[in-house]
Design a protein around this motif. Sequence first.
Motif, PDB file in Angstrom:
ATOM      1  N   MET A 166      19.216 -14.672  87.502  1.00 23.39           N
ATOM      2  CA  MET A 166      18.013 -15.491  87.677  1.00 23.39           C
ATOM      3  C   MET A 166      17.375 -15.764  86.320  1.00 23.39           C
ATOM      4  SD  MET A 166      14.714 -14.710  90.069  1.00 23.39           S
ATOM      5  CE  MET A 166      13.368 -15.881  90.162  1.00 23.39           C
ATOM      6  N   ALA A 167      16.992 -17.023  86.090  1.00 22.41           N
ATOM      7  CA  ALA A 167      16.399 -17.393  84.808  1.00 22.41           C
ATOM      8  C   ALA A 167      15.061 -16.698  84.616  1.00 22.41           C
ATOM      9  CB  ALA A 167      16.221 -18.903  84.735  1.00 22.41           C
ATOM     10  N   LYS A 168      14.702 -16.423  83.380  1.00 25.36           N
ATOM     11  CA  LYS A 168      13.486 -15.688  83.063  1.00 25.36           C
ATOM     12  C   LYS A 168      12.268 -16.604  83.066  1.00 25.36           C
ATOM     13  CE  LYS A 168      15.897 -12.227  80.275  1.00 25.36           C
ATOM     14  NZ  LYS A 168      17.234 -12.679  80.710  1.00 25.36           N
ATOM     15  N   THR A 169      11.140 -16.030  83.344  1.00 27.71           N
ATOM     16  CA  THR A 169       9.874 -16.753  83.229  1.00 27.71           C
ATOM     17  C   THR A 169       9.421 -16.719  81.767  1.00 27.71           C
ATOM     18  OG1 THR A 169       8.538 -14.781  83.641  1.00 27.71           O
ATOM     19  CG2 THR A 169       9.285 -16.058  85.570  1.00 27.71           C
ATOM     20  N   ALA A 170       8.367 -17.488  81.471  1.00 25.15           N
ATOM     21  CA  ALA A 170       7.849 -17.530  80.105  1.00 25.15           C
ATOM     22  C   ALA A 170       7.350 -16.160  79.671  1.00 25.15           C
ATOM     23  CB  ALA A 170       6.734 -18.568  80.013  1.00 25.15           C
ATOM     24  N   ASP A 171       6.683 -15.446  80.582  1.00 26.52           N
ATOM     25  CA  ASP A 171       6.163 -14.117  80.226  1.00 26.52           C
ATOM     26  C   ASP A 171       7.297 -13.118  80.006  1.00 26.52           C
ATOM     27  OD1 ASP A 171       3.577 -15.005  80.362  1.00 26.52           O
ATOM     28  OD2 ASP A 171       3.291 -14.393  82.455  1.00 26.52           O
ATOM     29  N   GLU A 172       8.340 -13.197  80.819  1.00 27.50           N
ATOM     30  CA  GLU A 172       9.478 -12.286  80.656  1.00 27.50           C
ATOM     31  C   GLU A 172      10.202 -12.541  79.337  1.00 27.50           C
ATOM     32  OE1 GLU A 172      10.710 -11.566  85.355  1.00 27.50           O
ATOM     33  OE2 GLU A 172      11.625 -13.192  84.198  1.00 27.50           O
ATOM     34  N   LEU A 173      10.385 -13.816  78.999  1.00 31.15           N
ATOM     35  CA  LEU A 173      11.053 -14.144  77.738  1.00 31.15           C
ATOM     36  C   LEU A 173      10.214 -13.715  76.541  1.00 31.15           C
ATOM     37  CD1 LEU A 173      13.483 -15.476  76.372  1.00 31.15           C
ATOM     38  CD2 LEU A 173      12.252 -17.657  76.478  1.00 31.15           C
ATOM     39  N   ALA A 174       8.908 -13.981  76.599  1.00 25.74           N
ATOM     40  CA  ALA A 174       8.017 -13.569  75.503  1.00 25.74           C
ATOM     41  C   ALA A 174       8.020 -12.059  75.341  1.00 25.74           C
ATOM     42  CB  ALA A 174       6.602 -14.074  75.763  1.00 25.74           C
ATOM     43  N   GLY A 175       8.139 -11.343  76.453  1.00 23.36           N
ATOM     44  CA  GLY A 175       8.185  -9.889  76.368  1.00 23.36           C
ATOM     45  C   GLY A 175       9.430  -9.389  75.650  1.00 23.36           C
ATOM     46  N   LEU A 176      10.551 -10.095  75.802  1.00 17.83           N
ATOM     47  CA  LEU A 176      11.778  -9.707  75.102  1.00 17.83           C
ATOM     48  C   LEU A 176      11.707 -10.027  73.611  1.00 17.83           C
ATOM     49  CD1 LEU A 176      14.492 -10.909  77.660  1.00 17.83           C
ATOM     50  CD2 LEU A 176      13.784  -8.559  77.196  1.00 17.83           C
ATOM     51  N   ILE A 177      11.046 -11.145  73.289  1.00 16.29           N
ATOM     52  CA  ILE A 177      10.981 -11.579  71.884  1.00 16.29           C
ATOM     53  C   ILE A 177       9.930 -10.797  71.119  1.00 16.29           C
ATOM     54  CG2 ILE A 177      10.465 -13.545  70.389  1.00 16.29           C
ATOM     55  CD1 ILE A 177      11.609 -15.371  72.547  1.00 16.29           C
ATOM     56  N   ARG A 178       8.820 -10.513  71.777  1.00 19.28           N
ATOM     57  CA  ARG A 178       7.691  -9.850  71.123  1.00 19.28           C
ATOM     58  C   ARG A 178       8.082  -8.448  70.645  1.00 19.28           C
ATOM     59  NH1 ARG A 178       4.436  -9.707  75.347  1.00 19.28           N
ATOM     60  NH2 ARG A 178       3.879 -11.909  75.097  1.00 19.28           N
ATOM     61  N   GLY A 179       7.532  -8.062  69.510  1.00 21.61           N
ATOM     62  CA  GLY A 179       7.773  -6.702  69.008  1.00 21.61           C
ATOM     63  C   GLY A 179       8.909  -6.629  68.006  1.00 21.61           C
ATOM     64  N   ASP A 180       9.822  -5.667  68.214  1.00 17.81           N
ATOM     65  CA  ASP A 180      10.884  -5.401  67.243  1.00 17.81           C
ATOM     66  C   ASP A 180      11.785  -6.613  67.025  1.00 17.81           C
ATOM     67  OD1 ASP A 180       9.920  -2.861  66.978  1.00 17.81           O
ATOM     68  OD2 ASP A 180      11.410  -1.937  68.294  1.00 17.81           O
ATOM     69  N   PHE A 181      12.091  -7.363  68.084  1.00 21.91           N
ATOM     70  CA  PHE A 181      13.008  -8.492  67.958  1.00 21.91           C
ATOM     71  C   PHE A 181      12.466  -9.512  66.960  1.00 21.91           C
ATOM     72  CE2 PHE A 181      14.699 -12.633  68.993  1.00 21.91           C
ATOM     73  CZ  PHE A 181      16.035 -12.407  69.293  1.00 21.91           C
ATOM     74  N   LEU A 182      11.234  -9.962  67.155  1.00 25.49           N
ATOM     75  CA  LEU A 182      10.682 -10.989  66.275  1.00 25.49           C
ATOM     76  C   LEU A 182      10.405 -10.439  64.884  1.00 25.49           C
ATOM     77  CD1 LEU A 182       9.871 -13.936  66.234  1.00 25.49           C
ATOM     78  CD2 LEU A 182       7.567 -13.282  66.912  1.00 25.49           C
ATOM     79  N   ARG A 183      10.001  -9.185  64.783  1.00 27.81           N
ATOM     80  CA  ARG A 183       9.766  -8.589  63.469  1.00 27.81           C
ATOM     81  C   ARG A 183      11.062  -8.508  62.669  1.00 27.81           C
ATOM     82  NH1 ARG A 183       7.295  -4.576  65.125  1.00 27.81           N
ATOM     83  NH2 ARG A 183       9.001  -3.074  65.280  1.00 27.81           N
ATOM     84  N   ASP A 184      12.144  -8.079  63.306  1.00 29.25           N
ATOM     85  CA  ASP A 184      13.435  -8.036  62.626  1.00 29.25           C
ATOM     86  C   ASP A 184      13.922  -9.432  62.265  1.00 29.25           C
ATOM     87  OD1 ASP A 184      13.385  -5.311  62.923  1.00 29.25           O
ATOM     88  OD2 ASP A 184      14.714  -5.278  64.674  1.00 29.25           O
ATOM     89  N   ALA A 185      13.657 -10.396  63.139  1.00 34.46           N
ATOM     90  CA  ALA A 185      14.088 -11.778  62.871  1.00 34.46           C
ATOM     91  C   ALA A 185      13.389 -12.322  61.625  1.00 34.46           C
ATOM     92  CB  ALA A 185      13.792 -12.660  64.080  1.00 34.46           C
ATOM     93  N   ARG A 186      12.082 -12.145  61.539  1.00 32.61           N
ATOM     94  CA  ARG A 186      11.339 -12.663  60.383  1.00 32.61           C
ATOM     95  C   ARG A 186      11.760 -11.971  59.091  1.00 32.61           C
ATOM     96  NH1 ARG A 186       5.575 -12.901  63.666  1.00 32.61           N
ATOM     97  NH2 ARG A 186       5.810 -15.062  64.420  1.00 32.61           N
ATOM     98  N   LYS A 187      12.027 -10.686  59.164  1.00 34.28           N
ATOM     99  CA  LYS A 187      12.497  -9.956  57.975  1.00 34.28           C
ATOM    100  C   LYS A 187      13.849 -10.471  57.517  1.00 34.28           C
ATOM    101  CE  LYS A 187      13.565  -5.261  56.390  1.00 34.28           C
ATOM    102  NZ  LYS A 187      13.630  -3.821  56.792  1.00 34.28           N
TER     103      LYS A 187
END
Length: 443
Positions: free
Chosen positions: A1-22
């Motif tokens: 089942m496809a993710k909602t906007a909140d579910e996707l943001a929850g996966l990106i937020r935190g370590d994922f986005l911090r590591d990506a920007r670094k």
Amino acid sequence: MAKTADELAGLIRGDFLRDARKEWARLRWLQKNIDGGLNKTWMPENADLEYRDLFRKARSPWLRFVRDCIAQGLIVDGYTHNDIWLDAWQENGMDGRQGQVTREAIGLGYSFVLSLPAVGGGVVMRPLSATRTFMSKADPWDEFPDLVLHRVADKKWMAVDNEAVYRFEGDPEHIGEMDVTRHDLGFVPVAMVPNSYATDGYPESEIEPAIPVYKRIVDATFTLQMVQRYGAFPQKNMAGGSIATDADGNALIRPAVDSLLHSTDPLTKFGSFPAADLDKVSSSVDTHIKHLSAVCQVPPHYLLGSVVNMSAEGIAAAESGYFRNIDDHKVVMGEGYELALRSAAAILGSDAADDTAAEIHWRDTSTRSLAQTSDAVVKLATVGAPLEMLFALIPGWSKSDAIEAAEHVRSNGSQSLPEAIQANAQKAVDGFRGLELPVEGDQ
């Protein structure tokens, strides 16, 4: 089942986005070095505009040149499954787009290829830049990632998981309206094309170890610029006496290259310092460039353009290290391209998606004459080698050219190259016999 906007943001937020920007910051720094945009040397605090202009002109994109030299030897021109090659690779113009992927993999360490179902059927294959794309894997040895985030443009993003493609604008941590396109493949159709296999962290760049050598080249070039501007001519000097001044104490003569020093004082002595030896400084620049070629395994004559009376054997010996390096890259990078083509095959519903033994074909960029290749092709044909493989050995021929030539031979009733050669030779003999040759005495 496809993710909602909140579910996707929850996966990106935190370590994922911090590591990506670094990681993106590191890659942008590396790319600027490759482009010759980042390099500083010591300057006096009171350096004038002329001094700074000389340094600006001393910077050159040597690392980009080296990267392109390596990438030019890595050209994909075939795949085991010809239908996938035609319907996925060539249909999407990957013959041209692969250059971006390969150059980035060499320079930054890795790049990506995205495969998605096309509207109305078929597959869409597109390169994704590593400076804008980040992925995460639960296991470093997994073939496909769990989630991929790609910055399409300023405030425009795309995320891909194993069920759908999500396009949204604004902040990845707080996603508002989002467009969802399902693909239902069961895996994330993004293949990494690596420069090397890393046991820890990201694949290593081929160019990054050469940055210190490049900085020495810039310093040596700056020295050459300074010497040829200020020391390439004899420096005149005057000892004793004084230069005439006006009523305000300003010198009436401004020492310059095109002026003469003179004095009315009989005790004044004149002389000159010898001009600098530009050949020695220029030789220093060439030495650093040779160091760069050694570190990156690129033949010096590729960078310096100095090939004087070199035999074919000498050129082959000088390029041997380069082609060993190229062969090593083909093994590693080939796995990435094969994974991308297997992803495309899965989208097309082909059995080739499960063929892990399928391999891509690399164009032969080595220095060999057509006569040598033709002799090898004819000899291999006598043992019954497939026509497509034989014609693929011909310099400048792509896999499509080889397939077309093989089909042409078979259309004439020949199943092998010796049969085709013998048939053409027989036609020539028959044509020669049919000629009416002049007899003695005819005018």
